[in-house]
Design an enzyme around this catalytic site. Structure first.
Site, PDB file in Angstrom:
ATOM      1  N   SER A  33     -13.410   2.017 -23.821  1.00  0.00           N
ATOM      2  CA  SER A  33     -12.541   2.315 -22.681  1.00  0.00           C
ATOM      3  C   SER A  33     -12.839   3.686 -22.083  1.00  0.00           C
ATOM      4  CB  SER A  33     -11.075   2.277 -23.105  1.00  0.00           C
ATOM      5  OG  SER A  33     -10.769   1.069 -23.726  1.00  0.00           O
TER       6      SER A  33
HETATM    7  N1  SAH Z   1     -10.663   0.138 -28.648  1.00  0.00           N
HETATM    8  C1  SAH Z   1     -12.084  -0.027 -28.420  1.00  0.00           C
HETATM    9  C2  SAH Z   1     -12.419  -0.768 -27.135  1.00  0.00           C
HETATM   10  C3  SAH Z   1     -11.912  -2.143 -27.170  1.00  0.00           C
HETATM   11  S1  SAH Z   1     -12.845  -3.377 -26.350  1.00  0.00           S
HETATM   12  C4  SAH Z   1     -12.812   1.293 -28.439  1.00  0.00           C
HETATM   13  O1  SAH Z   1     -12.175   2.344 -28.562  1.00  0.00           O
HETATM   14  O2  SAH Z   1     -14.039   1.262 -28.338  1.00  0.00           O
HETATM   15  C5  SAH Z   1     -11.868  -4.729 -26.962  1.00  0.00           C
HETATM   16  C6  SAH Z   1     -12.264  -5.187 -28.341  1.00  0.00           C
HETATM   17  O3  SAH Z   1     -11.327  -6.169 -28.745  1.00  0.00           O
HETATM   18  C7  SAH Z   1     -13.629  -5.854 -28.370  1.00  0.00           C
HETATM   19  O4  SAH Z   1     -14.448  -5.219 -29.299  1.00  0.00           O
HETATM   20  C8  SAH Z   1     -13.318  -7.283 -28.773  1.00  0.00           C
HETATM   21  O5  SAH Z   1     -14.309  -7.879 -29.594  1.00  0.00           O
HETATM   22  C9  SAH Z   1     -12.017  -7.114 -29.537  1.00  0.00           C
HETATM   23  N2  SAH Z   1     -11.213  -8.328 -29.664  1.00  0.00           N
HETATM   24  C10 SAH Z   1     -11.008  -9.313 -28.749  1.00  0.00           C
HETATM   25  N3  SAH Z   1     -10.222 -10.279 -29.254  1.00  0.00           N
HETATM   26  C11 SAH Z   1      -9.904  -9.897 -30.522  1.00  0.00           C
HETATM   27  C12 SAH Z   1      -9.133 -10.490 -31.565  1.00  0.00           C
HETATM   28  N4  SAH Z   1      -8.521 -11.677 -31.435  1.00  0.00           N
HETATM   29  N5  SAH Z   1      -9.015  -9.815 -32.729  1.00  0.00           N
HETATM   30  C13 SAH Z   1      -9.646  -8.615 -32.919  1.00  0.00           C
HETATM   31  N6  SAH Z   1     -10.394  -8.014 -31.971  1.00  0.00           N
HETATM   32  C14 SAH Z   1     -10.524  -8.652 -30.790  1.00  0.00           C
END
Ligand code: SAH
Length: 212
Positions: A61
């Site tokens: 993000s």
């Molecule tokens: N917080 C992260 C950015 C998040 S991007 C950072 O600081 O870099 C969103 C993430 O959520 C992705 O890596 C994606 O794979 C994950 N995601 C999506 N659905 C999910 C689920 N059901 N359970 C766990 N993670 C999930």
């Protein structure tokens, strides 16, 4: 070549000008080396206020959104936080400096492994990670003081609301893809209040663990 300390200072000045005023959040942003959370070829962009691609088609993000979500959590040093969507591990690392313990879940194994290595390298020992489905949450560690979902959901998952303590706060991008609002849920006993903060753009939350 501009030093990373100078780039960091510019970034925190920019965030301050965008009304991120918490000195503890700004200090955490200065303390965590964002360049270590992104691909080598993008490292020059680490301190720009931009989201950047990471592995598995996901994104890290924008620093402003990380700061804004962190601020909305109203953390103190005793809180235990659950994050859904570890991604690069950057948001979890920022949270780990501001609170007691961070549980974080990711559905992509390569991201989970890379994030775990970074946290070990940075000696962030109060982060607990799991490869798993955020829709299930982390029942054995629940209830949590705070929950942060860093992927887009059409509506707030009931399972996660149940894993939030009374007096807890949950933050998530809620809405159909491309029309999401950062939403702040507060829970007082059985009473739930939600408030829309700002318009945001996130990758979607997908059920289940991703295939290798
Ligand atoms: N917080 C992260 C950015 C998040 S991007 C950072 O600081 O870099 C969103 C993430 O959520 C992705 O890596 C994606 O794979 C994950 N995601 C999506 N659905 C999910 C689920 N059901 N359970 C766990 N993670 C999930």
């Amino acid at each position: 070549m501009i030093e990373s300390s100078e780039k960091k200072a510019r970034l925190t000045m920019l965030l301050r000008s965008q009304a991120i005023l918490s000195s503890s959040i700004l200090s955490a942003i200065e303390a965590i080396p964002r360049e270590k959370f992104i691909d080598r070829v993008l490292r020059n962009h680490a301190y720009e206020n931009a989201s950047l691609p990471i592995a598995c088609g996901q994104t890290i993000s924008q620093p402003y959104i990380v700061a804004k979500m962190t601020e909305a959590l109203e953390l103190n040093s005793r809180h235990v936080v659950l994050e859904i969507g570890t991604g690069s591990g950057y948001q979890a690392s920022i949270l780990s400096l501001l609170t007691r313990r961070v549980y974080t879940m990711e559905r992509h194994r390569p991201l989970f492994i890379e994030a775990r290595n970074r946290m070990a390298e940075l000696k962030l020992t109060n982060i607990v990670m799991r490869l798993g489905d955020g829709f299930v949450g982390w029942p054995e560690a629940a209830p949590f003081d705070r929950i942060i979902i860093t992927c887009q959901v059409d509506k707030l998952p009931e399972t996660l609301i149940k894993q939030l303590k009374s007096d807890g706060i949950l933050i998530a991008p809620v809405g159909s893809p491309g029309k999401e609002f950062l939403t702040k849920l507060t829970k007082k006993g059985d009473v739930i209040h939600t408030e829309k903060l700002i318009s945001v753009r996130f990758v979607p939350m997908i059920p289940g663990i991703a295939d290798a």
